[in-house]
Write a protein that holds these residues in place. Structure first.
Motif, PDB file in Angstrom:
ATOM      1  N   LYS A 754       0.837  -1.191   0.000  1.00  0.00           N
ATOM      2  CA  LYS A 754       0.000   0.000   0.000  1.00  0.00           C
ATOM      3  C   LYS A 754       0.875   1.244   0.000  1.00  0.00           C
ATOM      4  N   ASN A 755       0.509   2.218  -0.836  1.00  0.00           N
ATOM      5  CA  ASN A 755       1.199   3.506  -0.977  1.00  0.00           C
ATOM      6  C   ASN A 755       2.525   3.413  -1.756  1.00  0.00           C
ATOM      7  N   SER A 756       2.849   2.225  -2.324  1.00  0.00           N
ATOM      8  CA  SER A 756       4.039   2.139  -3.177  1.00  0.00           C
ATOM      9  C   SER A 756       3.831   2.989  -4.424  1.00  0.00           C
ATOM     10  N   CYS A 757       4.921   3.624  -4.874  1.00  0.00           N
ATOM     11  CA  CYS A 757       4.877   4.366  -6.133  1.00  0.00           C
ATOM     12  C   CYS A 757       5.173   3.389  -7.268  1.00  0.00           C
ATOM     13  N   ASP A 763       2.903  10.511 -10.015  1.00  0.00           N
ATOM     14  CA  ASP A 763       2.284  10.315  -8.703  1.00  0.00           C
ATOM     15  C   ASP A 763       1.293   9.153  -8.706  1.00  0.00           C
ATOM     16  N   PHE A 765       0.319   6.050  -7.166  1.00  0.00           N
ATOM     17  CA  PHE A 765       0.556   5.273  -5.952  1.00  0.00           C
ATOM     18  C   PHE A 765      -0.473   4.152  -5.841  1.00  0.00           C
ATOM     19  N   GLN A 767      -3.058   2.552  -3.980  1.00  0.00           N
ATOM     20  CA  GLN A 767      -3.935   2.800  -2.844  1.00  0.00           C
ATOM     21  C   GLN A 767      -4.217   1.506  -2.093  1.00  0.00           C
ATOM     22  N   SER A 768      -4.314   0.411  -2.864  1.00  0.00           N
ATOM     23  CA  SER A 768      -4.453  -0.923  -2.274  1.00  0.00           C
ATOM     24  C   SER A 768      -3.981  -1.936  -3.295  1.00  0.00           C
ATOM     25  N   PRO A 843      -4.746   2.089  -7.882  1.00  0.00           N
ATOM     26  CA  PRO A 843      -4.046   3.348  -7.619  1.00  0.00           C
ATOM     27  C   PRO A 843      -5.044   4.466  -7.291  1.00  0.00           C
ATOM     28  N   GLY A 844      -4.599   5.451  -6.565  1.00  0.00           N
ATOM     29  CA  GLY A 844      -5.443   6.607  -6.321  1.00  0.00           C
ATOM     30  C   GLY A 844      -5.521   7.485  -7.556  1.00  0.00           C
TER      31      GLY A 844
END
Length: 902
Positions: A754-757, A763, A765, A767-768, A843-844
């Protein structure tokens, strides 16, 4: 015996001599004594020859014909014959002139005059008839390809040898086939191969590239020279198709290269250019046809390869030979945008063609629309000639097909709607040429069995706009000649036209694809009908290759909401197919008492129609079951123990479908060896693996299990019981990491969590991500570079492993698109065509990511997937157990209703 004097222009080509031969045979068959005139004729001297005279010549080269035109003795009351057209004229001085627009036109004119003499039993007293073809290229395809792959070679890689292709060396077969094409006025035969040069040319710079023995090589060269000469004198171009970038196995092994190359290398370009140059020197009257998609990333490298390798090789070879006309180069608009490539190539070569599929890889409609029509129109507007490709016919296998009405309307659409000017038509059972799949000893030859298929396409490529009433008479006569009476002919024509509507309608409304992935005649599962997204459906099937209409899901949604339906609905289709199947069956029963010739073949046609009737009935009942299931889905909205009565109705239809399928299986067990001509893992629908599931007897147990599961689930729901898949989630274990070495300097590793780029820039990332992926080592690189140019990732592994590639769920150009077998036959060479984890990464603010798993053997590899951004979320051991699943909320996953079937 009446004498007829024949004459032909000076320096007559082999085509004119062949036309004269056909004319001589026609005269002799009708009791004439045909003799060649002693001296050439002029516009003033021909009258000195006593008796009946016939002259054959080309307007381009015959001084005699030009003089008659200038004197206005020979006047064309219709349009003057075009390049391959002809005009037959009875002129003063007791002479019949066959004036061809060119050598091929003169050949066709002589052939037509011979036909009319035979039909009348004499030379007609008055001739004033002209014809010119409406399509420039017209002809069928043969494949120097096999039904199965030969490891370590890959798809389409088959050296030309007597062991693999004994029919290729059968001169009697070729003569029969070429005579058939000439009789139908077809002017091209396309021969497909993955990489034919390694069997037909030797290069001093690359002796290791020859894939056949010296003896086989000499035999191949001799055979190909003979074939092209025999074709040429019948007015037929031989065009050799190949793929890019394919290289010979011994060449690849020596230079440590992969058999299929995604981008040009100096050595592959040099080898291919020299191969084409040497091929042209050896066979200067053979055209070439090439595919810049599939293995080659044509969107990135196609124009470069076409100009600097293909055309350069052709021009290099042509410098050393003398030809009347440059051989055609045909570019397939397949898996690549051809327009800019042709635009850049036009100044370099004078005889360019383009080719695109008519209905994809099936025959589905005479009303193509959407982006496919736009592609054809764009290609047709260029300064090259555009060819329409009637490709593969996966939905018609293995049955006979010869619906003249459907074929005529298709050719009218090709001409007027798609603006095409050439025809490229596949046989009905392509991969197993020359044999059909009929369970008969000796095996039937496709050219004999499917005569009406070839004849109809050729007739309407010559002129698609023939009068419909005249065509009824024409085909009735053709069938009457074969089966003994006009009553039989008329009924058979009605049957052909009726059952010809069935398979096209079914596939275009319910199919997953119109290509090699699906064998329509083997049926479809309930999951494929009610949850097609799971099987990577090819949207062009219903958006481009079908009339306006509704798929099953949309139909059910509108039905529940009380919204109006638009266009062709699923129930419209099955009702129409059932009607046409019934018309065909009644017609064939009506024909039977009037058949007095070819009774065995008539009965095989009858069993085909019976099989199609059972197939249509099985589909009809199953579609009605699918409609009920989707109505249930859209009615209960997750309360699955409610309105079970709708599923009970579905179960009745599903049982009926199974009963029809058992009838179909019993019949085809007696009549067919298998249903699909391509028996490789490319076959996915209804069941993966075309070698294992190639006959109805193989698929019947699948449908029996499906019905039993469905009936049991319905009983459980009636009792208020929900299956485990709906009430709870399974425990998910993370995948194991496989050791690897990243060799690309512009890429880096990272931990997937989670939150890996996901990229080294931007940007994006996570999100899950799916539980399976947590903690794996991914590989990231520049998203901008990948989107603009493509990123190739080099890595090394010590054990077999799966590379987990993430494709973003968006059609935007910046994202890499998942390859499909519909456009790239190599797409599933390493597995992974179907997503392993749907929405495996979220990703977000960006599209969700489907994770695919591609299998690689131990060693050093380059992952080169083409232009577009993607992500690598891990490399796992090949023996890691994996299960395909939706990584989504439980309620969303359950809504697919696939748990009803298994």
């Amino acid at each position: 015996m009446q004498k007829v004097y024949l004459n032909v222009q000076d320096n007559a080509s082999p085509r004119l001599i062949h036309g004269l031969k056909l004319l001589t045979e026609g005269l002799q068959d009708c009791g004439y004594r045909a003799e060649r005139a002693d001296a050439p004729w002029t516009a003033y001297s021909y009258r000195e020859q006593q008796g009946i005279k016939i002259y054959v010549g080309s307007r381009e080269e015959s001084a005699f014909i030009r003089a008659l035109e200038e004197q206005e003795v020979l006047i064309y009351h219709s349009e003057a014959p075009g390049k391959e057209g002809f005009y037959l004229a009875t002129l003063p001085g007791n002479i019949v002139v066959v004036a061809g627009g060119g050598d091929t036109g003169a050949l066709y004119g002589a052939q037509e005059l011979a036909r009319q003499i035979r039909r009348a039993g004499r030379i007609p007293e008055l001739l004033a008839q002209g014809e010119t073809p409406k399509f420039t290229l017209r002809g069928p395809v043969l494949g120097l390809q096999k039904t199965q792959i030969e490891p370590p070679r890959r798809t389409y890689e088959y050296p030309i040898t007597p062991e693999r292709f004994p029919w290729f060396y059968d001169k009697d077969m070729w003569l029969d086939y070429l005579d058939m094409l000439c009789g139908q006025r077809s002017n091209v035969v396309y021969i497909w191969s993955g990489h034919p040069f390694a069997s037909l040319v030797k290069l001093k710079d690359y002796p290791e590239a020859l894939e056949v023995t010296e003896e086989e090589y000499r035999l191949n060269v001799s055979m190909f020279h003979w074939l092209t000469a025999e074709a040429d004198k019948r007015g037929i171009w031989v065009v050799l198709n190949f793929y890019n970038i394919h290289i010979p196995l011994p060449f690849a092994e020596k230079h440590r290269l992969d058999l299929h190359q995604p981008k040009p290398l100096p050595i592959t370009s040099d080898y291919t250019r020299k191969s084409i140059a040497e091929f042209v020197r050896s066979f200067p009257n053979v055209g070439i046809m090439l595919c810049l998609g599939e293995a080659l990333h044509g969107g990135v490298y196609g124009s470069e390869w076409f100009r600097e390798t293909i055309i350069a090789g052709m021009k290099e070879g042509l410098k050393d030979v003398s030809v009347k006309e440059n051989p055609p180069i045909i570019l397939r608009a397949h898996a690549v945008k051809a327009e800019p490539i042709i635009e850049e190539a036009l100044p370099l070569y004078s005889n360019l063609y383009t080719e695109a599929k008519y209905n994809g890889e099936s025959l589905t409609t005479w009303t193509p629309r959407g982006g496919w029509v736009e592609t054809h129109n764009n290609l047709s507007s260029m300064k090259s000639v555009h060819i329409v490709n009637i490709h593969i016919l996966a939905n018609l296998e293995p049955f006979r097909y010869g619906a003249p009405s459907f074929i005529q309307k298709s050719m009218q659409a090709a001409k007027h709607r798609q603006q095409a000017n050439g025809l490229h038509v596949y046989p009905l059972f392509y991969w197993d040429w020359p044999y059909s799949a009929d369970k008969v000893t000796p095996r039937l030859k496709q050219a004999d069995r499917d005569w009406i298929w070839y004849a109809a396409w050729a007739r309407y490529a010559w002129n698609p706009d023939r009068d419909a009433e005249t065509e009824q008479y024409y085909w009735t006569d053709e069938l009457a000649d074969r089966f003994g009476s006009r009553e039989a002919g008329a009924a058979l024509l009605e049957a052909y036209d009726a059952f010809g509507e069935c398979a096209p309608r079914l596939l275009r409304r319910f199919g997953i694809t119109e290509g090699n992935r699906q064998t329509l005649s083997l049926g479809m599962t309930m999951s494929q009908l009610t949850n097609p997204d799971r099987y990577s459906p090819y949207k062009a099937l219903w958006e481009d290759h079908a009339p306006q209409g509704e798929r099953l899901e949309l139909y059910a949604e509108r039905e529940v909401k009380g919204e109006p339906h638009i266009g062709e609905t699923p129930l419209d289709v099955v009702e129409a197919a059932e009607m046409f199947a019934d018309i065909a069956w009644k017609a064939i029963v009506r024909a039977r008492p009037h058949v007095s010739r070819n009774a065995e073949e008539f009965e095989r046609i009858a069993t085909d129609i019976e099989a199609i009737r059972y197939m249509v009935s099985s589909y009809g009942a199953k579609v009605r079951a699918a409609v009920k299931v989707l109505l249930f889905k859209n009615t209960v909205n997750g309360s699955y123990t409610e309105r079970v009565d709708i599923l009970e109705e579905a179960a009745v239809y599903l049982k009926e479908s199974l009963e029809w399928y058992r009838k179909l299986t019993d019949l085809t067990g007696k009549t067919y060896l298998y249903a699909n001509s391509m028996q490789t893992p490319h076959r996915k629908i209804p069941v993966p693996n075309g070698q294992k599931y190639k006959h109805w007897t193989d698929c019947l147990p699948v449908y029996e299990d499906e019905f039993n599961h469905f009936a049991a689930r319905v009983n459980d729901l009636k009792a208020g019981k929900l299956p485990m898949k709906v009430t709870s989630e399974e425990t998910i274990e993370p995948y194991r990491q496989a050791a690897f070495t990243l060799l690309s300097p512009y890429a880096e590793t990272y931990t997937v969590q989670k939150n890996s780029c996901l990229f080294t820039d931007g940007d994006v990332f996570a999100q899950s991500c799916a539980e399976e992926l947590g903690g794996l080592t991914g590989i990231r690189f520049s998203r901008e570079e990948a989107a603009k140019k493509g990123i190739a990732v080099e890595f090394e592994i010590n054990v077999p492993a799966r590379v987990l590639v993430g494709y973003f769920n968006s059609a935007e150009q910046q994202w890499l698109q998942v390859p499909t077998l519909d456009e790239n036959t190599h797409a599933d060479d390493r597995g992974g065509l179907a997503p392993l984890l749907r929405k495996g990464v979220k990703p977000g603010f960006y599209p969700s990511v489907n994770v695919h798993a591609f299998l690689y053997e131990a060693g050093r590899h380059t992952l080169n997937l083409g232009k577009g951004a993607y992500t690598i979320v891990g490399i796992i051991p090949a023996d890691q157990p994996v299960n395909e699943r939706d990584v989504s909320p439980l309620s969303e996953s359950a809504r697919s209703l696939d748990w009803l079937y298994g």
